[in-house]
Design a protein around this motif. Structure first.
Motif, PDB file in Angstrom:
ATOM      1  N   ASP A   1       7.406  29.216  41.805  1.00 23.24           N
ATOM      2  CA  ASP A   1       7.055  28.218  42.814  1.00 23.24           C
ATOM      3  C   ASP A   1       8.337  27.725  43.459  1.00 23.24           C
ATOM      4  OD1 ASP A   1       4.963  28.079  40.670  1.00 23.24           O
ATOM      5  OD2 ASP A   1       6.349  26.528  39.932  1.00 23.24           O
ATOM      6  N   LYS A   2       9.380  27.627  42.621  1.00 24.39           N
ATOM      7  CA  LYS A   2      10.615  27.061  43.138  1.00 24.39           C
ATOM      8  C   LYS A   2      11.771  28.006  42.809  1.00 24.39           C
ATOM      9  CE  LYS A   2      12.924  22.615  43.336  1.00 24.39           C
ATOM     10  NZ  LYS A   2      13.124  21.317  42.695  1.00 24.39           N
ATOM     11  N   ILE A   3      12.651  28.164  43.784  1.00 26.56           N
ATOM     12  CA  ILE A   3      13.744  29.123  43.617  1.00 26.56           C
ATOM     13  C   ILE A   3      15.079  28.436  43.892  1.00 26.56           C
ATOM     14  CG2 ILE A   3      14.801  31.241  44.538  1.00 26.56           C
ATOM     15  CD1 ILE A   3      12.060  32.273  45.188  1.00 26.56           C
ATOM     16  N   THR A   4      16.084  28.799  43.070  1.00 22.10           N
ATOM     17  CA  THR A   4      17.450  28.347  43.319  1.00 22.10           C
ATOM     18  C   THR A   4      18.280  29.579  43.639  1.00 22.10           C
ATOM     19  OG1 THR A   4      17.200  26.536  41.746  1.00 22.10           O
ATOM     20  CG2 THR A   4      19.449  27.188  42.301  1.00 22.10           C
ATOM     21  N   VAL A   5      19.039  29.513  44.726  1.00 20.70           N
ATOM     22  CA  VAL A   5      19.878  30.659  45.071  1.00 20.70           C
ATOM     23  C   VAL A   5      21.329  30.315  44.750  1.00 20.70           C
ATOM     24  CG1 VAL A   5      20.589  32.270  46.866  1.00 20.70           C
ATOM     25  CG2 VAL A   5      18.307  31.244  46.937  1.00 20.70           C
ATOM     26  N   LEU A   6      21.920  31.142  43.906  1.00 21.99           N
ATOM     27  CA  LEU A   6      23.341  30.980  43.579  1.00 21.99           C
ATOM     28  C   LEU A   6      24.136  31.991  44.385  1.00 21.99           C
ATOM     29  CD1 LEU A   6      24.055  30.686  39.735  1.00 21.99           C
ATOM     30  CD2 LEU A   6      24.589  29.036  41.512  1.00 21.99           C
ATOM     31  N   CYS A   7      25.243  31.560  44.911  1.00 16.60           N
ATOM     32  CA  CYS A   7      26.106  32.489  45.634  1.00 16.60           C
ATOM     33  C   CYS A   7      27.544  32.059  45.422  1.00 16.60           C
ATOM     34  CB  CYS A   7      25.740  32.480  47.115  1.00 16.60           C
ATOM     35  SG  CYS A   7      26.627  33.740  48.019  1.00 16.60           S
TER      36      CYS A   7
ATOM     37  N   ASN B   1       4.977  29.897  29.965  1.00 18.40           N
ATOM     38  CA  ASN B   1       5.244  28.694  30.750  1.00 18.40           C
ATOM     39  C   ASN B   1       4.226  27.572  30.500  1.00 18.40           C
ATOM     40  OD1 ASN B   1       5.080  27.694  34.142  1.00 18.40           O
ATOM     41  ND2 ASN B   1       6.714  27.179  32.727  1.00 18.40           N
ATOM     42  N   GLU B   2       3.097  27.923  29.904  1.00 23.74           N
ATOM     43  CA  GLU B   2       2.141  26.852  29.606  1.00 23.74           C
ATOM     44  C   GLU B   2       2.686  25.893  28.550  1.00 23.74           C
ATOM     45  OE1 GLU B   2      -1.640  28.591  28.742  1.00 23.74           O
ATOM     46  OE2 GLU B   2      -1.724  29.544  30.732  1.00 23.74           O
ATOM     47  N   LYS B   3       3.607  26.416  27.736  1.00 22.17           N
ATOM     48  CA  LYS B   3       4.148  25.559  26.676  1.00 22.17           C
ATOM     49  C   LYS B   3       5.578  25.114  26.918  1.00 22.17           C
ATOM     50  CE  LYS B   3       1.223  26.889  22.873  1.00 22.17           C
ATOM     51  NZ  LYS B   3       0.981  28.138  22.162  1.00 22.17           N
TER      52      LYS B   3
ATOM     53  N   SER C   1      18.761  20.828  38.091  1.00 21.01           N
ATOM     54  CA  SER C   1      17.904  20.161  37.116  1.00 21.01           C
ATOM     55  C   SER C   1      16.496  20.731  37.170  1.00 21.01           C
ATOM     56  CB  SER C   1      17.894  18.653  37.369  1.00 21.01           C
ATOM     57  OG  SER C   1      17.068  18.364  38.465  1.00 21.01           O
ATOM     58  N   ILE C   2      15.845  20.720  36.042  1.00 20.27           N
ATOM     59  CA  ILE C   2      14.444  21.123  36.026  1.00 20.27           C
ATOM     60  C   ILE C   2      13.640  20.162  35.161  1.00 20.27           C
ATOM     61  CG2 ILE C   2      14.924  23.570  36.369  1.00 20.27           C
ATOM     62  CD1 ILE C   2      14.053  23.937  33.462  1.00 20.27           C
ATOM     63  N   LYS C   3      12.331  20.148  35.439  1.00 15.40           N
ATOM     64  CA  LYS C   3      11.421  19.260  34.728  1.00 15.40           C
ATOM     65  C   LYS C   3      10.800  20.006  33.550  1.00 15.40           C
ATOM     66  CE  LYS C   3       9.936  16.710  38.828  1.00 15.40           C
ATOM     67  NZ  LYS C   3      10.287  17.593  39.966  1.00 15.40           N
ATOM     68  N   PRO C   4      10.230  19.265  32.615  1.00 15.78           N
ATOM     69  CA  PRO C   4       9.505  19.927  31.532  1.00 15.78           C
ATOM     70  C   PRO C   4       8.407  20.818  32.100  1.00 15.78           C
ATOM     71  CG  PRO C   4       9.754  17.592  31.051  1.00 15.78           C
ATOM     72  CD  PRO C   4      10.242  17.801  32.451  1.00 15.78           C
ATOM     73  N   LYS C   5       8.204  21.982  31.466  1.00 14.99           N
ATOM     74  CA  LYS C   5       7.137  22.931  31.844  1.00 14.99           C
ATOM     75  C   LYS C   5       7.287  23.504  33.249  1.00 14.99           C
ATOM     76  CE  LYS C   5       4.435  21.766  28.169  1.00 14.99           C
ATOM     77  NZ  LYS C   5       3.260  21.028  27.816  1.00 14.99           N
ATOM     78  N   GLU C   6       8.436  23.313  33.839  1.00 16.37           N
ATOM     79  CA  GLU C   6       8.653  23.912  35.153  1.00 16.37           C
ATOM     80  C   GLU C   6       8.972  25.389  35.001  1.00 16.37           C
ATOM     81  OE1 GLU C   6      11.431  21.715  37.580  1.00 16.37           O
ATOM     82  OE2 GLU C   6      11.647  23.386  38.986  1.00 16.37           O
ATOM     83  N   LEU C   7       8.680  26.167  36.061  1.00 16.62           N
ATOM     84  CA  LEU C   7       9.104  27.566  36.079  1.00 16.62           C
ATOM     85  C   LEU C   7      10.019  27.757  37.278  1.00 16.62           C
ATOM     86  CD1 LEU C   7       6.908  30.675  35.420  1.00 16.62           C
ATOM     87  CD2 LEU C   7       8.740  30.724  37.086  1.00 16.62           C
ATOM     88  N   ARG C   8      11.220  28.167  37.033  1.00 21.46           N
ATOM     89  CA  ARG C   8      12.202  28.280  38.100  1.00 21.46           C
ATOM     90  C   ARG C   8      12.819  29.671  38.087  1.00 21.46           C
ATOM     91  NH1 ARG C   8      15.871  24.509  40.444  1.00 21.46           N
ATOM     92  NH2 ARG C   8      14.335  22.975  39.856  1.00 21.46           N
TER      93      ARG C   8
END
Ligand SMILES: Nc1ncnc2c1ncn2[C@@H]1O[C@H](COP(=O)(O)OP(=O)(O)O)[C@@H](O)[C@H]1O
Ligand SMILES: [Mg+2]
Lengths: 338, 238
Positions: B203-209, B183-185, B26-33
């Motif tokens: 800032d935040k990373i998800t690792v898929l494996c 990402n500002e918008k 899940s991610i939040k509005p305006k998040e950068l992942r």
């Protein structure tokens, strides 16, 4: 690039102007039999134009485009024999074809049939029409006053009358003028679509359907509409064809009719609307000339000419003289400033 | 509204191959992942399940609180998800301007579309390319043109599958700045291999494996994790 665009737009516009003037003034100068002959060319040009649009612009390779020509022809026959006035009947021709195309298109495009399957389905459906109408003789298959007549077809179809006045028929030169102006109108209608969002989305759908969908366009619906618009134009031609011949039979649904249309578009150049019309006239004229000679069968001679032409001009006649009607390529600069 | 996009037990298998395995994301509005992971981890498959290119085998996707699982691509796009696919994907025979125009006009009036096009071109620095055809552009410029097209639709969520692939170092740095501006918008999810690039913007990373989420967290925590190092070293050794 820009100069090229303007050039092709100008040449397209001048062809339209010349054709319109000719449509008004030339028919009355022609011998009667020639005016009648040219009316047939015009009617067939609707079929060419419709496939030029559906295949060339929409990317739908319709092997059975003649079915819409045929539906239009039968619709006109049934409507006029039942006493309707010819102008309304022509509208019914276009509407009947368009509605059938919507239904068939819904099934094909919303069912996401592959492009090659779509081609084959259109061909098969048109051959089904051929069989069904061919076996439609007998008193049971009577629609109002009109009996379908099986493979013998429907004779005695009323010609065109003065628009909205069924008491006076058009003479052959007037019929030619009327048909030709209608063809020019259809051409202009299809050409201007390309300037609009509808046309741009059609182009996008044809070029990269995945991207078009990811941008939010329903390509299934787009193709269905393109298919139906093409069918309406073909249907109109079919109505004119039935009026010109005073007769229609299931042969309009047969293979030669549809394949002829494919050849016109290939020869005229895919992606243009005018090229296939010109190709229609050239090939129909040749057919007439060849019909007179006995040495080799006219069909064989014509087949050889078609094959040679398609091989010699793989991009079609339009490529020869840059009459590729790039009408739809909007002048970006202009748009941006607006 | 605290989550923009959420997946529950998202699973996709191709015959016997399980490309995505019970992914809860899940991610939040305006998040950068950033999503990282070795080749074949299922990153592109994940994006395709979100955009409607694939129908998930099981599981659900929610966007702005509405379920969009298995919806048509154009419907999902209309909800506000824009995507840059891994393989460059533009209308090659239309000008860059027309590409942006088609994107903007899908959900905007004429005037608004114009504004969005100018804004997208400014952000991505593609103003000088508007009259070019994408097929004539160098790879880096094509990538930027595609990004400009995606953001012309003003999506709330931008998915970018390997946007830095094949870019020079200078181009990658420029891209990082552009993405930060985007990402500002909107929220942005980026699949990327280039670790330097990831370190720079995430800032935040998800690792898929192997189709599953291995670990998720802040950039420092994830990149120093022993399992992540192992996965990446393993990939390099192979
Ligand atoms: N359309 C497909 N058909 C069959 N297998 C696929 C398909 N797409 C992806 N896969 C498989 O799913 C796995 C994940 O692929 P992908 O999502 O492209 O990985 P990534 O983008 O992380 O490199 C791979 O094993 C791949 O072979
Ligand atoms: Mg991938």
């Amino acid at each position: 690039m820009n100069a090229n665009r303007n050039k092709s737009t100008v040449s397209a516009a001048s062809i339209v102007v010349i054709a319109s003037v000719a449509a008004v003034f030339v028919p009355s100068m022609l011998p009667m039999f020639q005016a009648i002959q040219m009316t047939q060319f015009v009617a067939l040009s609707f079929l060419a134009l419709s496939l030029a649009y559906v295949w060339g612009h929409g990317g739908i390779m319709c092997f059975g485009q003649a079915m819409f020509f045929g539906i239009g022809g039968y619709a006109y026959a049934i409507a006029t024999i039942n006493g309707l006035e010819s102008t309304i009947s022509l509208l019914i021709s276009a509407a009947a074809s368009a509605f059938f195309a919507l239904a068939l298109g819904y099934f094909m495009f919303f069912g996401r049939l592959r492009a090659d399957i779509v081609s084959i389905v259109t061909l098969v459906v048109s051959l089904i029409f051929y069989k069904l109408l061919g076996n439609s003789s007998g008193a049971s298959l009577q629609i109002g006053q009109a009996s379908l007549g099986g493979y013998n077809g429907i004779p005695g179809i009323p010609p065109l009358n003065v628009p909205f006045d069924s008491t006076s028929f058009l003479a052959p030169p007037e019929t030619l003028t009327f048909s030709a102006l209608l063809l020019i109108l259809c051409y202009l209608f299809l050409a201007q679509l390309n300037w609009r969002k509808f046309g741009r989305v059609t182009h996008a759908t044809q070029q990269n359907p995945l991207r078009a969908q990811l941008l939010g366009y329903d390509t299934r619906r787009q193709l269905m509409y393109v298919f139906a618009i093409g069918a309406a134009v073909a249907g109109l031609g079919g109505g004119l064809f039935a009026a010109y011949q005073n007769f229609i039979d299931p042969n309009v649904f047969a293979l030669p009719m549809s394949s002829q249309a494919l050849v016109w578009v290939m020869l005229g150049g895919r992606g243009t609307l005018l090229g296939p019309i010109i190709a229609t006239w050239v090939l129909q004229y040749l057919t007439l000339q060849l019909a007179g000679q006995k040495a080799i069968g006219p069909n064989i001679a014509l087949g050889v000419i078609m094959m040679a032409a398609v091989l010699a001009f793989p991009k079609g006649l339009a490529a020869l003289n840059n009459i590729s009607l790039d009408f739809w390529r909007k002048d970006q600069k202009k748009e941006e400033k607006a | 509204m605290n989550t923009l996009l959420q997946t529950k037990n998202l699973t996709k298998s191709f015959g016997g191959v399980v490309a995505l395995d019970n992914v809860d994301f899940s991610i939040k509005p305006k998040e950068l992942r950033c999503i990282i992971g070795p080749n074949g981890a299922g990153k592109s498959t994940f994006f395709r399940c979100l955009t409607g290119q694939h129908i998930p085998t099981t599981g659900n996707v929610f966007f702005k609180g509405r379920e969009i699982t298995g919806r048509q691509m154009h419907e999902i796009s209309g909800c506000g998800i824009g995507t840059k696919t891994q393989v460059p994907n533009l209308f090659d025979d239309m000008t860059v301007y027309e590409n942006l125009w088609l994107s903007a006009s899908s959900n905007a009036s004429k005037n608004e579309a114009q504004d969005r096009i100018s804004e997208a071109a400014r952000l991505t620095r593609t103003e000088s390319l508007l009259d070019e055809f994408p097929k004539n552009l160098a790879h880096g410029l094509r990538q930027r043109a595609e990004l400009a097209m995606v953001i012309s639709a003003a999506p709330d969520l931008v998915l970018l599958d390997e946007p830095a692939a094949g870019l020079t170092h200078a181009e990658t740095c420029q891209l990082a700045k552009i993405i930060q501006a985007v990402n500002e918008k909107s929220a942005v999810v980026i699949v990327e291999h280039d670790m330097q690039f990831v370190r720079e913007i995430a800032d935040k990373i998800t690792v898929l494996c192997q189709g599953a989420i291995l670990i998720e967290g802040s950039a420092e925590a994830v990149l120093s994790d022993a399992r992540v190092r192992e996965v990446y070293l393993g990939r390099k050794a192979a």
